[in-house]
Design a protein around this motif. Sequence first.
Motif, PDB file in Angstrom:
ATOM      1  N   LYS A 512       1.200   4.500   6.820  1.00 55.19           N
ATOM      2  CA  LYS A 512       2.654   3.969   7.547  1.00 55.19           C
ATOM      3  C   LYS A 512       3.179   4.452   6.422  1.00 55.19           C
ATOM      4  N   ALA A 513       3.296   4.094   4.822  1.00 55.38           N
ATOM      5  CA  ALA A 513       4.127   4.054   4.178  1.00 55.38           C
ATOM      6  C   ALA A 513       4.970   6.056   4.775  1.00 55.38           C
ATOM      7  N   ARG A 514       3.724   6.672   4.086  1.00 50.59           N
ATOM      8  CA  ARG A 514       4.110   8.427   4.473  1.00 50.59           C
ATOM      9  C   ARG A 514       4.569   8.811   6.428  1.00 50.59           C
ATOM     10  N   ALA A 515       4.531   7.980   6.709  1.00 49.89           N
ATOM     11  CA  ALA A 515       5.391   7.725   8.086  1.00 49.89           C
ATOM     12  C   ALA A 515       6.400   7.652   8.554  1.00 49.89           C
ATOM     13  N   GLY A 516       6.609   6.788   7.380  1.00 49.80           N
ATOM     14  CA  GLY A 516       8.287   5.813   7.027  1.00 49.80           C
ATOM     15  C   GLY A 516       8.237   5.239   7.769  1.00 49.80           C
ATOM     16  N   ILE A 517       6.713   4.199   8.239  1.00 48.98           N
ATOM     17  CA  ILE A 517       7.147   2.992   9.226  1.00 48.98           C
ATOM     18  C   ILE A 517       7.552   1.882   8.520  1.00 48.98           C
ATOM     19  N   VAL A 518       6.725   1.727   7.133  1.00 49.21           N
ATOM     20  CA  VAL A 518       7.377   0.718   6.299  1.00 49.21           C
ATOM     21  C   VAL A 518       7.700   1.266   4.830  1.00 49.21           C
ATOM     22  N   LYS A 519       8.986   0.381   4.464  1.00 54.14           N
ATOM     23  CA  LYS A 519       9.199   0.931   3.434  1.00 54.14           C
ATOM     24  C   LYS A 519       9.034   0.500   1.473  1.00 54.14           C
ATOM     25  N   GLY A 520       9.145   0.240   0.736  1.00 56.51           N
ATOM     26  CA  GLY A 520       8.817   0.167  -0.767  1.00 56.51           C
ATOM     27  C   GLY A 520       7.373  -0.284  -0.986  1.00 56.51           C
ATOM     28  N   VAL A 521       6.486   0.655  -1.144  1.00 56.13           N
ATOM     29  CA  VAL A 521       5.386   1.132  -0.789  1.00 56.13           C
ATOM     30  C   VAL A 521       4.948   1.587  -2.318  1.00 56.13           C
ATOM     31  N   THR A 522       4.407   0.420  -3.422  1.00 57.28           N
ATOM     32  CA  THR A 522       4.096   0.701  -4.679  1.00 57.28           C
ATOM     33  C   THR A 522       3.611   2.151  -4.846  1.00 57.28           C
ATOM     34  N   GLY A 523       3.915   2.924  -5.647  1.00 60.57           N
ATOM     35  CA  GLY A 523       3.482   4.617  -5.524  1.00 60.57           C
ATOM     36  C   GLY A 523       3.719   5.308  -4.538  1.00 60.57           C
ATOM     37  N   ILE A 524       4.339   5.305  -3.613  1.00 62.94           N
ATOM     38  CA  ILE A 524       5.258   6.019  -3.018  1.00 62.94           C
ATOM     39  C   ILE A 524       6.807   5.717  -2.800  1.00 62.94           C
ATOM     40  N   ASP A 525       7.280   5.363  -2.563  1.00 57.73           N
ATOM     41  CA  ASP A 525       8.652   5.060  -2.491  1.00 57.73           C
ATOM     42  C   ASP A 525       9.115   3.935  -3.543  1.00 57.73           C
ATOM     43  N   ASP A 526       8.095   3.000  -4.343  1.00 56.40           N
ATOM     44  CA  ASP A 526       8.472   2.182  -5.463  1.00 56.40           C
ATOM     45  C   ASP A 526       7.659   2.504  -5.952  1.00 56.40           C
TER      46      ASP A 526
END
Length: 563
Positions: A512-526
């Motif tokens: 979901k983080a890679r698809a831009g569905i959720v934000k603030g995922v540790t290790g991806i965009d946090d």
Amino acid sequence: MNNHAQNLLVHFRHAEEIKAESLSYKSVNLSPRQLFDLELLLSRAYYPLTGYLGRDDFEAVLGSMRLADGTPWPMPVSLDVPAPLGESLTPGDKLALRDQEGFMLAAMTVAEVWPADPVREARAIFDVQDIASHPGARAHVRQTAPFRVSGAVVGLSLPPHVDFPEMRRGPAEVQAVLQQRGWRKVLGCQSDALLHCRHKAMLRQAATDAGASVLLLRAVGDAMAEGAGHFAGIRCARIFADAFPKNLLLLNLLPLPLRTAGPRQALFEALVQKNHGCTHSLVGGRHADPMPPDAPPLYPVGQAQRLVADFADETGIAMVPETPMDYVEEKAQYMPRAQVGPGMTVKHIDAAEFRRRLEFDLDIPDWFTLPEVVAELRAVFPPRSRQGFTLFMTGLSGAGKSTLAKILYVKFMELRTRPVTLLDGDIVRRHLSSELTFTKEHRNLNIARIGFVASEITKNGGIAICAPIAPYASSRNEARSLVAPHGGFVEIHMATPLATCEQRDRKGLYAKARAGIVKGVTGIDDPYEIPEHPEITLDTTNLAPGEAAQEVLLYLEREGYLA
């Protein structure tokens, strides 16, 4: 009220009038740190102060360790308040000073309000440029509210203390006891540490050198916040005091936690001791230095002694230097270090070794400390095999934290040595932090809550297994600081790489983080801040859950937590 009054407390009938008037006052609930200052103001331990310092006095103290009129006073006693209150106050306003429960202790007439500058203040108070290098400076910056308020204070009541009231004499009461005993020369000594046989020999030597009796001021903090350590420390101080002849030493409690401000603090303590009736002040070579004895000092050795001596003519309190003492095996006694000759066998146990012997239930010799002190400490702080402890796992989602936590929970339940509580990240989010989001502030708050619950479990002899992501070092450090005073804290870094965690992705979070569905995922965009000094590091890429659990159990056995 004049400067020569015994305290700043008004008559109880006047106090009732002030309470009635206070309905129209603005008010502030004081922190424990601020309550200590208020108590010492009201009791006149801070004589000649009759309130919180105005800006001119405050700046003069920072710059010269004197009030604006030249009177020696090294510590800026000031009231700092939150921004909304500070911005609303004007000179002439009445401010009710309340404890944490809202009980009104004093009333203040506002004279000045100005913005605080905690970084500049900390550099002056602690004589450092690098704030990060000094724990007291860091605490000052962290704890100081945005505005400072000055003004005269009238007291309605001293902050109440239920614990050890018989040892909580104010300055006037102490002076009355000293006069009753006929003590004309009194050596002041202040400490918040455990005192052992070396300190006993040192105090006897100093008292002999000064021809004085001793007022031992045990610096104490907040009983509720410090828990068992507070009570054990005071009971040990009483045991230590009872080892002296009654006509030589008087023990009293002082709500003045040490700031480790070096020479400035030594002078401050001397003045507080003077206000309790002391004629002499005991000053160590490394007095109030924040560095441990086996590390290079932050302040030059002897600087505190020189400062107190330089002010002696003005303050009226003489400086007595602490005499270093060593235990000499051939003499079976402590001797001044300067008198220890070649070939003599000196025995020593430092604080870390003393703590290790307590933790592992090892022998502690009578020459080091009083047997009654050891018995008290063993009763309150059992060896590691009977202590509570916290396992704090941290790592990316999918690193194996929850799986390992559940296995360890079962293992500890099978051992049946302690109560066990599992604080898994998802469980805590559901039951303890359901209203929190995933902002950095809320993530830190979530970890603080976990740390508090774990500290209570540890304090009561249980095992807390915590398995949050805990991405930030500051919140992990806070959790450690909450737990460590009560038992073991074992940080377990689940160092499984992001690629492995993404392959597992049991919750579909990374997808979901890679698809831009959720934000603030540790290790991806946090970010995830890798622990610098974890007790255990585990990478579950090629490590089965049972093998990881065995690594943890072996560590706990080696460190004495499992008998």
